[in-house]
Design a protein around this motif. Structure first.
Motif, PDB file in Angstrom:
ATOM      1  N   UNK A  49     -31.994 -20.589  34.807  1.00 11.73           N
ATOM      2  CA  UNK A  49     -32.524 -20.511  36.047  1.00 11.73           C
ATOM      3  C   UNK A  49     -31.396 -20.886  37.189  1.00 11.73           C
ATOM      4  N   UNK A  50     -30.658 -22.210  36.855  1.00 10.59           N
ATOM      5  CA  UNK A  50     -29.973 -22.859  37.557  1.00 10.59           C
ATOM      6  C   UNK A  50     -28.454 -21.950  37.748  1.00 10.59           C
ATOM      7  N   UNK A  51     -28.243 -21.527  36.573  1.00 12.17           N
ATOM      8  CA  UNK A  51     -26.825 -20.578  36.540  1.00 12.17           C
ATOM      9  C   UNK A  51     -27.207 -19.242  37.240  1.00 12.17           C
ATOM     10  N   UNK A  52     -28.358 -18.979  37.129  1.00 15.43           N
ATOM     11  CA  UNK A  52     -28.560 -17.535  37.890  1.00 15.43           C
ATOM     12  C   UNK A  52     -28.749 -17.747  39.488  1.00 15.43           C
ATOM     13  N   UNK A  56     -26.263 -16.033  42.118  1.00 18.94           N
ATOM     14  CA  UNK A  56     -26.816 -15.152  43.478  1.00 18.94           C
ATOM     15  C   UNK A  56     -26.135 -15.985  44.768  1.00 18.94           C
ATOM     16  N   UNK A  57     -26.011 -17.266  44.683  1.00 16.42           N
ATOM     17  CA  UNK A  57     -25.415 -17.775  45.860  1.00 16.42           C
ATOM     18  C   UNK A  57     -24.090 -17.629  45.903  1.00 16.42           C
ATOM     19  N   UNK A  58     -23.219 -17.440  44.869  1.00 12.35           N
ATOM     20  CA  UNK A  58     -21.821 -17.260  45.095  1.00 12.35           C
ATOM     21  C   UNK A  58     -21.887 -15.607  45.732  1.00 12.35           C
ATOM     22  N   UNK A  59     -22.826 -14.741  45.061  1.00 18.02           N
ATOM     23  CA  UNK A  59     -22.569 -13.368  45.368  1.00 18.02           C
ATOM     24  C   UNK A  59     -22.897 -13.193  47.069  1.00 18.02           C
TER      25      UNK A  59
END
Length: 66
Positions: A49-52, A56-59
């Motif tokens: 979940x943290x990786x996702x 998403x924040x990088x995108x």
């Protein structure tokens, strides 16, 4: 009952007691292992979940830069 009968009876009782104690501790060990597996699965889910969220924040950051 003679001494031999008493010895056999004590031996049988000790064997039954040993088998019961072994069964009890093996059951507790399996229960502990299941608990550890559950905790590991929960940890893995949180890590994913943290990786996702990071992905998403990088995108979103890339979108805002454009």
């Amino acid at each position: 009952m003679n001494d031999m009968d008493i010895g056999v009876l004590v031996g049988v009782l000790c064997a039954v007691f040993t088998a019961f104690i072994n069964w009890f501790y093996q059951a507790r060990k399996r229960q502990g292992e299941k608990h550890i597996q559950t905790l590991q699965a929960q940890l893995l889910a949180k890590q994913l979940q943290h990786i996702e969220q990071e992905r998403c924040s990088h995108v979103l950051d890339d979108i805002h830069k454009d």
